[in-house]
Structure formats: C-alpha cells, structure tokens
Design a protein around this motif. Sequence first.
Motif, PDB file in Angstrom:
ATOM      1  N   VAL A  25      -5.093   2.626  -5.065  1.00 35.08           N
ATOM      2  CA  VAL A  25      -6.122   1.631  -4.762  1.00 35.08           C
ATOM      3  C   VAL A  25      -6.730   1.888  -3.390  1.00 35.08           C
ATOM      4  N   ALA A  26      -5.887   2.244  -2.405  1.00 31.95           N
ATOM      5  CA  ALA A  26      -6.397   2.510  -1.056  1.00 31.95           C
ATOM      6  C   ALA A  26      -7.364   3.685  -1.043  1.00 31.95           C
ATOM      7  N   ARG A  27      -7.145   4.665  -1.933  1.00 36.26           N
ATOM      8  CA  ARG A  27      -8.035   5.831  -1.990  1.00 36.26           C
ATOM      9  C   ARG A  27      -9.288   5.567  -2.822  1.00 36.26           C
ATOM     10  N   GLN A  87       0.805  -1.211   0.000  1.00 36.12           N
ATOM     11  CA  GLN A  87       0.000   0.000   0.000  1.00 36.12           C
ATOM     12  C   GLN A  87       0.845   1.270   0.000  1.00 36.12           C
ATOM     13  N   GLY A 140      -0.523   1.167  -4.903  1.00 35.86           N
ATOM     14  CA  GLY A 140      -1.195   0.795  -3.672  1.00 35.86           C
ATOM     15  C   GLY A 140      -1.914   1.965  -3.038  1.00 35.86           C
ATOM     16  N   ARG A 141      -1.289   3.138  -3.075  1.00 29.80           N
ATOM     17  CA  ARG A 141      -1.932   4.324  -2.505  1.00 29.80           C
ATOM     18  C   ARG A 141      -3.176   4.694  -3.301  1.00 29.80           C
ATOM     19  N   ARG A 186     -10.929   2.317  -3.443  1.00 26.59           N
ATOM     20  CA  ARG A 186     -11.126   0.870  -3.316  1.00 26.59           C
ATOM     21  C   ARG A 186     -12.301   0.363  -4.138  1.00 26.59           C
ATOM     22  N   SER A 208      -4.519  -2.664  -0.689  1.00 26.82           N
ATOM     23  CA  SER A 208      -4.796  -1.454   0.085  1.00 26.82           C
ATOM     24  C   SER A 208      -4.421  -1.602   1.557  1.00 26.82           C
TER      25      SER A 208
END
Length: 265
Positions: A18-20, A10, A15-16, A22, A68
């Motif tokens: 996707v984390a924001r 993440q 990854g960042r 999702r 994420s």
Amino acid sequence: MTMTTTRPVQDSRAGRWVARHRFIAFVALAYAISWSLWLGAAAGGGQAFFLLGGLGPMAAAAIVTAVSGGSLIAWIRPVWRWRVPARWWAYALGLPALLYVVATLVLQGLGFPVDWSLGIERLPDYLGTLVFVLFLGGAMEEPGWRGFGLAVLQERYSPLRATIVLGLVWGVWHVPIYGPAGFVVPWVLAVFYTLLWNATHSVGLCILLHASFTPAQDHLLLMPRQDAYTAVLDTPDWVILGTYLAAAGVVVAMTRGRLGAGLPR
C-alpha cells in the motif's frame, strides 16, 4: 515480565504494498466501498446506504494513510484551512454561478425560452442544496479526491497530468449514479478543483466549490424545467458541457498547465 511488540502496519507485506501504491490502493478501496453500498441501496437498502456510499473516497483515504504510515491528523487538517485570500472564496462560491450565466446567455442567443426572473424564484432551493451538499456531498468526497488523491498524484506527475488521471477516476466513480456518460462532466470539472487546491491547499474550499457546483447544475439554468430538461444530451446539456470545456481550456492556458502550482498562499 515479557513485553510483546507489534510491528507497525506499514511493515507488514500488505502495508509495504500500500505504501508503494497509495493511489491505486485508494482508488480500489473508494470504488469497493462506494459501489458496494450503492448496490446495497439499489437492492433495497434505502437512502442510508446511498448516502453512506458517498463516504467511500474519504474512508479509503483514511485507511490508506493509516496503513502506509502517514499521519491522519496531517491528512485531515486541510479540511479546516479557511484562512485563504478572499479571491479564492469568491472563486469557490461564484465560479459555478458564473458558468451558468454564460450557458444561459448562449441558450438565450440560440432562441431558447430563458427567464432571468427564475434566479430569484429558485434562490431558496439553490441555498438549500448548497447547504446539503456542503455537509453530505463534497464534505464526504473532497478529503479523498483532492486532499489525498490529487496530492499523491502530484508528487509524481505534473498538475495537468495528475488532473487528467484523477478527473477520470473521479468521473468513473459516479457512473453507477449518473450512467455510462456520467464520468464526462467530473472529468472536465477536475481542472477547476486542481487550481483551487494548488492555490490554497484547502480541502475546505474544495468542499465549498463542490457545494456550489451541484446547486448551480440543479437550479441555475434559467429556463422552465420542461424546456431545459427535455431529454438526455439535448441542446442545453451540450451548451453546459461546452461552457465547462471552454472555461477549463481558459484555465489551462492562463496557468500554462500549472493549475495554481507554485502560487503564494
């Protein structure tokens, strides 16, 4: 000795992102996985490709959760959450059958050749389809749609708005299988799944509801098949859709749009 460290997934740029995002990442992956496999099935890949396509939502949810930085164990745990009040077991098993009793009564009132004895005759096929979908239908979809997608949307949106969004996404996902209008029924049915998920947080019960709807649709319209399925969007189809819409409207009204959110579990 030099120790090499690896950045958490993440912490990468992807990854960042996707984390924001999702839900967007989940939908994109679910469509890409499922539709590419279904295309492979249509191109000669056979039934195995078709069945594997059903894994798209679950695979997408697992990938997005991992990338994420979420916990895969926490995500999958609700699949095994079976200890819920008996009324929700009755809901998951009985609601689809009840809706088809209503639809059949309406068709009988309209003069269609209803034969209630077909309920006994079709019971073995109903149970066989239920078991099949329990393991190879809903079991592959619901950890993604309800266990991930709905949960993520409700972090930001009201239950009703989240249901409208997820129902449309879930419905369009079916279009390669059911055709251009194939999104409509799942979009409506999403209301019933949201109520069950919010009331129980059990993916297992959502799988059971999924496994109950499919055999009901296939076997519980109690008319001779040559009369019940004469054409696309014939009168029985409209009666079934109308029954779904009316029941969904009742659920929304009775819960004031909360769809089970806040109920004690």
